[in-house]
Design a protein around this motif. Structure first.
Motif, PDB file in Angstrom:
ATOM      1  N   ASP A  65       0.834  -1.201   0.000  1.00  0.00           N
ATOM      2  CA  ASP A  65       0.000   0.000   0.000  1.00  0.00           C
ATOM      3  C   ASP A  65       0.870   1.252   0.000  1.00  0.00           C
ATOM      4  OD1 ASP A  65       0.409   0.959   2.845  1.00  0.00           O
ATOM      5  OD2 ASP A  65      -0.228  -1.117   3.191  1.00  0.00           O
ATOM      6  N   ALA A  66       0.205   2.383  -0.064  1.00  0.00           N
ATOM      7  CA  ALA A  66       0.914   3.657  -0.207  1.00  0.00           C
ATOM      8  C   ALA A  66       1.625   4.088   1.073  1.00  0.00           C
ATOM      9  CB  ALA A  66      -0.065   4.746  -0.668  1.00  0.00           C
ATOM     10  N   ASP A  67       1.417   3.364   2.170  1.00  0.00           N
ATOM     11  CA  ASP A  67       2.208   3.633   3.367  1.00  0.00           C
ATOM     12  C   ASP A  67       3.486   2.814   3.361  1.00  0.00           C
ATOM     13  OD1 ASP A  67       0.400   5.396   4.365  1.00  0.00           O
ATOM     14  OD2 ASP A  67      -0.531   4.004   5.788  1.00  0.00           O
ATOM     15  N   SER A  68       3.448   1.682   2.643  1.00  0.00           N
ATOM     16  CA  SER A  68       4.598   0.781   2.715  1.00  0.00           C
ATOM     17  C   SER A  68       5.556   0.990   1.554  1.00  0.00           C
ATOM     18  CB  SER A  68       4.123  -0.677   2.770  1.00  0.00           C
ATOM     19  OG  SER A  68       3.440  -1.006   1.577  1.00  0.00           O
ATOM     20  N   GLU A  69       5.183   1.830   0.610  1.00  0.00           N
ATOM     21  CA  GLU A  69       6.128   2.148  -0.465  1.00  0.00           C
ATOM     22  C   GLU A  69       5.901   3.569  -0.932  1.00  0.00           C
ATOM     23  OE1 GLU A  69       5.497  -0.674  -3.638  1.00  0.00           O
ATOM     24  OE2 GLU A  69       3.619   0.260  -4.229  1.00  0.00           O
ATOM     25  N   LEU A  70       6.806   4.034  -1.771  1.00  0.00           N
ATOM     26  CA  LEU A  70       6.727   5.397  -2.265  1.00  0.00           C
ATOM     27  C   LEU A  70       5.850   5.374  -3.516  1.00  0.00           C
ATOM     28  CD1 LEU A  70       8.051   7.996  -1.299  1.00  0.00           C
ATOM     29  CD2 LEU A  70      10.012   7.479  -2.774  1.00  0.00           C
ATOM     30  N   CYS A  71       4.704   6.035  -3.425  1.00  0.00           N
ATOM     31  CA  CYS A  71       3.678   5.842  -4.463  1.00  0.00           C
ATOM     32  C   CYS A  71       3.571   7.044  -5.398  1.00  0.00           C
ATOM     33  CB  CYS A  71       2.330   5.581  -3.776  1.00  0.00           C
ATOM     34  SG  CYS A  71       0.956   5.448  -4.916  1.00  0.00           S
ATOM     35  N   PHE A  72       3.903   6.836  -6.655  1.00  0.00           N
ATOM     36  CA  PHE A  72       3.738   7.882  -7.672  1.00  0.00           C
ATOM     37  C   PHE A  72       2.629   7.507  -8.657  1.00  0.00           C
ATOM     38  CE2 PHE A  72       8.004   8.464  -6.031  1.00  0.00           C
ATOM     39  CZ  PHE A  72       8.082   9.844  -5.860  1.00  0.00           C
ATOM     40  N   LEU A  73       1.737   6.630  -8.201  1.00  0.00           N
ATOM     41  CA  LEU A  73       0.616   6.217  -9.036  1.00  0.00           C
ATOM     42  C   LEU A  73      -0.485   7.266  -8.979  1.00  0.00           C
ATOM     43  CD1 LEU A  73       0.420   2.507  -7.831  1.00  0.00           C
ATOM     44  CD2 LEU A  73       1.201   3.288 -10.080  1.00  0.00           C
ATOM     45  N   GLY A  74      -1.132   7.477 -10.123  1.00  0.00           N
ATOM     46  CA  GLY A  74      -2.258   8.413 -10.162  1.00  0.00           C
ATOM     47  C   GLY A  74      -3.318   7.828 -11.061  1.00  0.00           C
ATOM     48  N   ALA A  75      -3.423   8.347 -12.290  1.00  0.00           N
ATOM     49  CA  ALA A  75      -4.387   7.810 -13.248  1.00  0.00           C
ATOM     50  C   ALA A  75      -5.821   7.938 -12.747  1.00  0.00           C
ATOM     51  CB  ALA A  75      -4.060   6.355 -13.598  1.00  0.00           C
ATOM     52  N   GLY A  76      -6.100   9.031 -12.062  1.00  0.00           N
ATOM     53  CA  GLY A  76      -7.480   9.270 -11.640  1.00  0.00           C
ATOM     54  C   GLY A  76      -7.702   9.199 -10.147  1.00  0.00           C
TER      55      GLY A  76
ATOM     56  N   PRO B 126      -5.436   1.733  -6.617  1.00  0.00           N
ATOM     57  CA  PRO B 126      -6.088   0.809  -7.563  1.00  0.00           C
ATOM     58  C   PRO B 126      -5.220   0.465  -8.771  1.00  0.00           C
ATOM     59  CG  PRO B 126      -7.051   3.017  -7.713  1.00  0.00           C
ATOM     60  CD  PRO B 126      -6.148   3.014  -6.499  1.00  0.00           C
ATOM     61  N   ALA B 127      -4.221   1.300  -9.061  1.00  0.00           N
ATOM     62  CA  ALA B 127      -3.363   0.994 -10.213  1.00  0.00           C
ATOM     63  C   ALA B 127      -2.135   0.203  -9.772  1.00  0.00           C
ATOM     64  CB  ALA B 127      -2.942   2.288 -10.909  1.00  0.00           C
ATOM     65  N   GLN B 128      -2.142  -0.250  -8.522  1.00  0.00           N
ATOM     66  CA  GLN B 128      -1.015  -1.078  -8.078  1.00  0.00           C
ATOM     67  C   GLN B 128      -0.923  -2.319  -8.966  1.00  0.00           C
ATOM     68  OE1 GLN B 128       1.857  -1.598  -7.065  1.00  0.00           O
ATOM     69  NE2 GLN B 128       1.711  -1.342  -4.848  1.00  0.00           N
ATOM     70  N   ASP B 129       0.287  -2.708  -9.265  1.00  0.00           N
ATOM     71  CA  ASP B 129       0.522  -3.930 -10.036  1.00  0.00           C
ATOM     72  C   ASP B 129      -0.132  -5.110  -9.300  1.00  0.00           C
ATOM     73  OD1 ASP B 129       1.641  -6.228 -11.156  1.00  0.00           O
ATOM     74  OD2 ASP B 129       3.559  -5.236 -11.548  1.00  0.00           O
ATOM     75  N   PRO B 130      -0.982  -5.883  -9.978  1.00  0.00           N
ATOM     76  CA  PRO B 130      -1.645  -7.010  -9.300  1.00  0.00           C
ATOM     77  C   PRO B 130      -0.667  -7.942  -8.565  1.00  0.00           C
ATOM     78  CG  PRO B 130      -2.587  -6.700 -11.483  1.00  0.00           C
ATOM     79  CD  PRO B 130      -1.419  -5.739 -11.375  1.00  0.00           C
ATOM     80  N   LYS B 131       0.549  -8.014  -9.052  1.00  0.00           N
ATOM     81  CA  LYS B 131       1.558  -8.835  -8.352  1.00  0.00           C
ATOM     82  C   LYS B 131       1.756  -8.362  -6.924  1.00  0.00           C
ATOM     83  CE  LYS B 131       5.293  -8.402 -11.075  1.00  0.00           C
ATOM     84  NZ  LYS B 131       5.204  -7.902 -12.441  1.00  0.00           N
ATOM     85  N   ARG B 132       1.535  -7.075  -6.707  1.00  0.00           N
ATOM     86  CA  ARG B 132       1.755  -6.505  -5.381  1.00  0.00           C
ATOM     87  C   ARG B 132       0.437  -6.152  -4.684  1.00  0.00           C
ATOM     88  NH1 ARG B 132       6.541  -5.775  -7.905  1.00  0.00           N
ATOM     89  NH2 ARG B 132       5.748  -4.320  -9.444  1.00  0.00           N
ATOM     90  N   ALA B 133      -0.635  -6.747  -5.167  1.00  0.00           N
ATOM     91  CA  ALA B 133      -1.946  -6.552  -4.521  1.00  0.00           C
ATOM     92  C   ALA B 133      -2.630  -7.912  -4.398  1.00  0.00           C
ATOM     93  CB  ALA B 133      -2.794  -5.580  -5.335  1.00  0.00           C
ATOM     94  N   GLN B 134      -1.838  -8.942  -4.112  1.00  0.00           N
ATOM     95  CA  GLN B 134      -2.357 -10.314  -4.096  1.00  0.00           C
ATOM     96  C   GLN B 134      -3.422 -10.515  -3.014  1.00  0.00           C
ATOM     97  OE1 GLN B 134      -1.492 -13.313  -6.167  1.00  0.00           O
ATOM     98  NE2 GLN B 134      -1.337 -11.442  -7.397  1.00  0.00           N
ATOM     99  N   GLY B 135      -3.251  -9.862  -1.896  1.00  0.00           N
ATOM    100  CA  GLY B 135      -4.252 -10.006  -0.821  1.00  0.00           C
ATOM    101  C   GLY B 135      -5.599  -9.445  -1.246  1.00  0.00           C
ATOM    102  N   LEU B 352     -18.038  -0.845 -16.617  1.00  0.00           N
ATOM    103  CA  LEU B 352     -19.164  -0.029 -16.167  1.00  0.00           C
ATOM    104  C   LEU B 352     -18.719   1.062 -15.216  1.00  0.00           C
ATOM    105  CD1 LEU B 352     -21.673  -2.924 -15.617  1.00  0.00           C
ATOM    106  CD2 LEU B 352     -21.583  -1.332 -17.528  1.00  0.00           C
ATOM    107  N   ARG B 353     -17.420   1.132 -14.965  1.00  0.00           N
ATOM    108  CA  ARG B 353     -16.903   2.133 -14.028  1.00  0.00           C
ATOM    109  C   ARG B 353     -15.373   2.069 -14.037  1.00  0.00           C
ATOM    110  NH1 ARG B 353     -17.095   1.653  -8.078  1.00  0.00           N
ATOM    111  NH2 ARG B 353     -14.980   2.382  -8.425  1.00  0.00           N
ATOM    112  N   GLY B 354     -14.739   2.911 -13.232  1.00  0.00           N
ATOM    113  CA  GLY B 354     -13.295   2.906 -13.134  1.00  0.00           C
ATOM    114  C   GLY B 354     -12.792   1.758 -12.267  1.00  0.00           C
ATOM    115  N   PHE B 355     -11.580   1.322 -12.556  1.00  0.00           N
ATOM    116  CA  PHE B 355     -10.894   0.303 -11.775  1.00  0.00           C
ATOM    117  C   PHE B 355     -11.782  -0.923 -11.546  1.00  0.00           C
ATOM    118  CE2 PHE B 355      -8.674   4.349 -10.959  1.00  0.00           C
ATOM    119  CZ  PHE B 355      -7.469   3.990 -11.524  1.00  0.00           C
ATOM    120  N   ALA B 356     -11.721  -1.564 -10.383  1.00  0.00           N
ATOM    121  CA  ALA B 356     -12.348  -2.880 -10.269  1.00  0.00           C
ATOM    122  C   ALA B 356     -13.548  -2.930  -9.337  1.00  0.00           C
ATOM    123  CB  ALA B 356     -11.304  -3.908  -9.837  1.00  0.00           C
ATOM    124  N   GLY B 357     -14.062  -1.773  -8.933  1.00  0.00           N
ATOM    125  CA  GLY B 357     -15.263  -1.802  -8.101  1.00  0.00           C
ATOM    126  C   GLY B 357     -15.015  -1.186  -6.735  1.00  0.00           C
TER     127      GLY B 357
END
Lengths: 462, 521
Positions: A65-76, B126-135, B352-357
């Motif tokens: 999550d954004a607390d455990s790493e440095l997050c430059f993700l956006g896209a909305g 929500p744009a985290q790489d799925p590899k790092r959002a396995q939980g 039907l919307r952004g990201f996965a719900g």
């Protein structure tokens, strides 16, 4: 196993007696025998509260999550700091646990918050009327299309810039099947909407023109100029906007737009892996009676006291049914409440200061990253809080390397913009300090060297 | 201690006069904008730490705002006090019974709030790489399987954001399903008892509504259905038990007729709380079910959202489900399965919307189902039905039985509908008056004036989380109110007396709407 019921065996016996039934099963007798499940649900056994907490914690621990790493993700959706009061207020039972204010006499808190929220959104967008929220950003774009088709007496062509969020364009296309409408996309040149192509695409069959600013690639669009073709042909001009840059940018209402809408998450909302957040939706007065969603309005009680109610309910599905202006029922009242608390916290000055801070930090980051060997700007248009780079290496390899160092460097553009297979979108918030940006730059520089070297070796061995 | 707690009504009747205003009534509603004082502020921001260039050096001036947005200027203590004060002008489920029919106002476990707030959930981009959002992907995958089992259907998409959004998904799926077969069908059958979202969705999805009549037992009028089932029927949308709280005994025949004619079968899951663990929409013959996670699965209602409306579907609908889908692959090297998003579904209706719900909602509902387990889920439905039937039995006696009879003399399930017709005729009070007086007694009223086919309807859904004592108290309050009406109907007509504001002029708010604070500049 946790239960949230209170009935004891003795309660059950007494209640069944009052009903005149011999057993609980008897209460289900109207279900025909052949439709009864007749077995236990195949679900794991229930958990005690402590077990459930541990189980959910273990799942959460497997997410970066954004607390455990440095997050430059956006896209909305952006990692802004959400002040403590947002959670403190939105977690109050009085806001958390009621439903839609069907009984306004005992829902004044929620209704007033909606009214305040509408006022703030109206101020941000420069448009006179706002609703009390929609589900989220991208589907709000599709809702605007539905309004536009109605407002233009059934015109069925929707023209959308490729600068609009790809999720919004995909959602628009999915909804358009139901509207029996055609979606025409207009491309980008140098990071911004191709105004010639837009002008050519808009005609007297066009219901609405959709643009976004800053657009998906971070570029500020010339909204005023882009509204012209819609005006000329009697179509609605719709601007999708990020609320935070509206602190410094001219609002769509001043630039000829009929509708301004967007994703509300940046206003102090949680990232929540994409939701729940809220969509906001503001419009010119002329469209008030076609607006989707709940709208709070001011009124008086029988003693003359000021109060708030759901206004214009005759637009809505629970009254108008198949003739409703939209099918939405439950929206995102709690998230919108968080939004107005956040905007009150920032206040008139803090909001501008935040915008200015983002512009300056982003300018620094953009310059710093574009100076790296093998990295260049994807476009040179002015930006507020996000920018696109071109990376001369396999993006996935670069991102993996940075992720190993605890940096989520950005959003790869390739899936949604095949023409930018090498594109990377980088977002800056007030939580990413100059030192964080320097860390990203150094890590990207060394990742580029490694990946390029590996590429050369691979090339040489062929 | 007595085992019979004193009910509200046995103690003191609430005032039936507004002569002495309550403290809340004396307080004029003041907005956060009206509390604004120049130069006050709450937020502090970090220094930029980079060159403080003029904005116009970085962004062309023509793009910049000429004047700042007029947001309030208030300090943090004021913000907290303001929102706490206005919050008290709300009635909420944590304070008292909220038997709002069709809304399933069940307790919202605080554990669910706690786990939703864990950084691994709340702070996950929500744009985290799925590899790092396995939980997160595993949680979604598990919730999909739970909902499949509860609905009796083999596939789930969690994407839709609310029931209405699930309905739209269902009709877009229906459209895609028929298009794939080279068919264009125009009609959707809907019983006249349906929620308003159903017909509104039909129009939005480009179909035409065909209404089905209700028979004298509260179910679908079978002859009417038979006469309307034809090759133009794209879909049947139905709620079962329906909005009268009645399980349609002909449901298998109903779905069979429509299926035979080539239509899809849509189950509106608003009333799923009645049947969990007892009967499943998939087994009744349905293709598409939406599940309101904010109803049956304990997501707090938030004053009108957020919720989520996942859909469970049959095999024949699956190819058209929205993308992305959550997929699981075994790694085979002992490392456990890997989860990912799959975007490559050529027949999909798209997004039907952004990201996965609404992931945060998924976390709460997953925690709820995991806490209860199979037996607990079944117990929830059983207790919901027990509570509703008990309350109905109580209300069938005495004054309520006389003035507010059940609209249909059939065994209801988790909710029931009363008709205020006799009260109107004999006492001269409307359902609205009874509802407003209930506010003085400390109860949220039932849903009123719905379903439309019942005269002066009151739709009551107590849910499983009310105690026997609170149901007794509610029945007692209704009896006391009807007693007041017998003595003087004006008492009800002028109610409420004790709420922060009294009866509001809703018509004025629509005739000349004021939907924002006037601009100060």
């Amino acid at each position: 196993m946790s239960r949230y019921t209170s009935a004891t065996d003795s309660d059950r016996a007494r209640m069944l007696e009052a009903i005149g039934a011999a057993s609980i099963d008897e209460l289900f007798e109207q279900i025909p025998e052949e439709l009864r499940l007749g077995r236990d649900l195949e679900l794991p056994a229930g958990l005690s509260e402590t077990e459930a907490f541990d189980h959910l914690s273990a799942l959460a621990a497997r997410n970066a999550d954004a607390d455990s790493e440095l997050c430059f993700l956006g896209a909305g959706m952006y990692d802004h700091y959400s002040p403590a009061i947002v959670d403190a207020i939105t977690q109050r039972s009085e806001f958390l646990t009621p439903y839609t204010p069907y009984q306004p006499e005992v829902s004044q808190g929620g209704l007033q918050a909606m009214f305040e929220f509408q006022t703030a959104i109206s101020e941000l967008t420069g448009l006179p009327v706002s609703n009390a929220s929609l589900y989220e950003g991208p589907s709000s774009v599709a809702s605007a299309a539905y309004l536009a088709i109605g407002a233009t007496k059934g015109r069925k062509k929707l023209v959308v810039s490729r600068g609009v969020h790809p999720h919004a364009r995909e959602t628009l296309r999915a909804y358009a099947e139901g509207f029996c409408a055609e979606v025409v996309e207009v491309g980008l040149v140098d990071g911004i909407t191709d105004s010639d192509e837009l002008e050519a695409a808009v005609d007297e069959k066009t219901a609405a023109v959709f643009v976004q600013s800053p657009n998906f690639l971070g570029a500020i669009e010339d909204l005023e100029a882009l509204a012209a073709p819609a005006k000329e042909h009697g179509a609605l001009a719709v601007a999708s906007v990020d609320p935070i840059p509206l602190s410094v940018l001219r609002p769509p209402g001043e630039l000829g737009y009929d509708i301004a809408l967007g994703e509300g998450q940046p206003l102090g909302g949680r990232l929540d892996f994409g939701g729940p957040s809220f969509g906001f939706f503001a419009a010119a007065e002329a469209h008030l009676r076609r607006m989707p969603g709940r709208i709070a309005g001011e009124t008086r009680d029988v003693d003359g006291r000021r109060g708030f109610v759901l206004a214009l309910q005759t637009r809505e599905q629970h009254i108008r049914r198949e003739k409703a202006t939209h099918n939405i029922c439950t929206a995102q009242a709690l998230n919108a409440l968080g939004g107005i608390v956040y905007l009150s916290w920032l206040g008139k000055r803090g909001f501008v200061e935040l915008g200015e801070l983002l512009v300056r930090r982003t300018a620094y980051a953009r310059e710093r990253l574009a100076a790296i060997d093998g990295v260049e700007l994807l476009h040179e248009a002015p930006v507020v809080r996000e920018f696109a780079l071109r990376v001369d290496a396999r993006i996935a390899d670069v991102l993996d390397r940075l992720a190993d160092q605890g940096i989520a460097a950005g959003y790869p553009l390739g899936r949604e913009y095949p023409e930018h297979e090498d594109g990377l979108l980088v977002a800056i918030t007030e939580r990413r300090s100059r030192a964080d940006i320097d860390r990203l730059a150094d890590a990207l520089e060394s990742a580029m060297e490694t990946v390029q070297r590996a590429g050369e070796l691979q090339g040489a061995s062929r | 201690m007595s085992d019979e707690p004193t009910s509200v009504t046995e103690s003191v009747r609430p005032p039936a006069t507004a002569e002495i205003p309550t403290p809340q009534q004396r307080e004029r509603a003041t907005t956060i904008f009206e509390r604004s004082v120049e130069d006050r502020r709450a937020a502090t921001l970090p220094p930029a730490g980079v060159a403080e260039a003029e904005l116009s050096e970085l962004i062309p001036k023509r793009f910049l705002r000429a004047r700042p947005a007029e947001l309030p200027e208030v300090s943090e203590p004021e913000i907290v006090r303001h929102y706490n004060r206005i919050s008290r002008r709300n009635f909420d489920l944590d304070t008292g019974p909220y038997p709002l029919g069709s809304c399933t106002m069940k307790h919202n476990p605080r554990l669910n709030e706690r786990v939703a707030a864990l950084p691994g959930h709340a702070r996950l981009h929500p744009a985290q790489d799925p590899k790092r959002a396995q939980g997160a992907l595993e949680l979604m995958w598990l919730l999909e399987r739970q909902l499949e089992e509860i609905c009796g259907l083999p596939h789930v998409s969690l994407q839709p954001s609310a029931g209405s959004h699930g309905e739209l998904a269902g009709l877009l799926l229906t459209r895609a399903f028929h298009a794939e077969r080279g068919e264009q069908r125009s009609k959707v059958l809907i019983p006249d008892t349906a929620h308003g979202t159903n017909p509104a969705t039909v129009t939005m999805a480009g179909f035409e509504v065909v209404k089905l009549a209700t028979d004298e037992r509260g179910g679908v009028e079978m002859d009417d259905l038979r006469s309307k089932v034809d090759p133009e029927v794209a879909c049947l949308m139905i709620t079962n038990p329906n909005t009268l709280g009645l399980f349609d005994p002909n449901i298998a025949e109903i779905t069979g007729l429509v299926r035979e004619a080539g239509g899809t079968l849509y189950y509106d899951g608003a009333n799923l709380n009645a049947i969990m663990g007892h009967s499943r929409p998939g087994d009744m013959g349905f293709d598409i079910v939406h599940v309101n996670l904010h109803k049956s699965f304990s997501q707090p209602h938030g004053g009108g959202g957020p919720g989520a409306g996942p859909i469970a579907v049959s095999e024949r609908i699956e190819p058209f489900l929205p993308v992305p889908r959550v997929v699981r692959a075994e790694t085979g090297n002992g490392a456990g399965p890997r989860y990912d998003f799959d975007y490559e579904k050529p027949l999909s209706i798209g997004r039907l919307r952004g990201f996965a719900g609404n992931f945060g909602v998924f976390v709460r509902s997953y925690a709820y189902i995991a806490s209860l387990g199979g037996p607990g889920i079944k117990d929830a439905s059983e207790t919901a039905v027990l509570n509703a039937r008990y309350l109905l039995a109580k209300l069938s006696e005495g004054r309520a039985g006389k003035y507010l009879p059940a609209a249909f003399d059939e065994p209801a399930m988790h909710e029931f509908v009363l008709s205020g017709g006799p009260a109107k005729k004999q006492l001269g009070v409307r359902t609205l008056d009874i509802a407003k007086r209930l506010l003085d007694y400390g109860f949220h009223p039932p849903t009123v004036y719905f379903p439309l086919l019942v005269d002066e309807a009151l739709m009551v859904e107590p849910t499983e989380t009310e105690t026997r004592e609170s149901l007794d108290a509610l029945a007692g309050a209704i009896d006391a109110i009807l007693e007041e009406a017998e003595a003087d109907p004006e008492t009800l007509r002028r109610a409420p007396y004790t709420t922060p504001v009294r009866r509001l002029d809703e018509a004025a708010a629509s005739r000349k709407p004021t939907v924002r604070q006037p601009s100060s500049s």
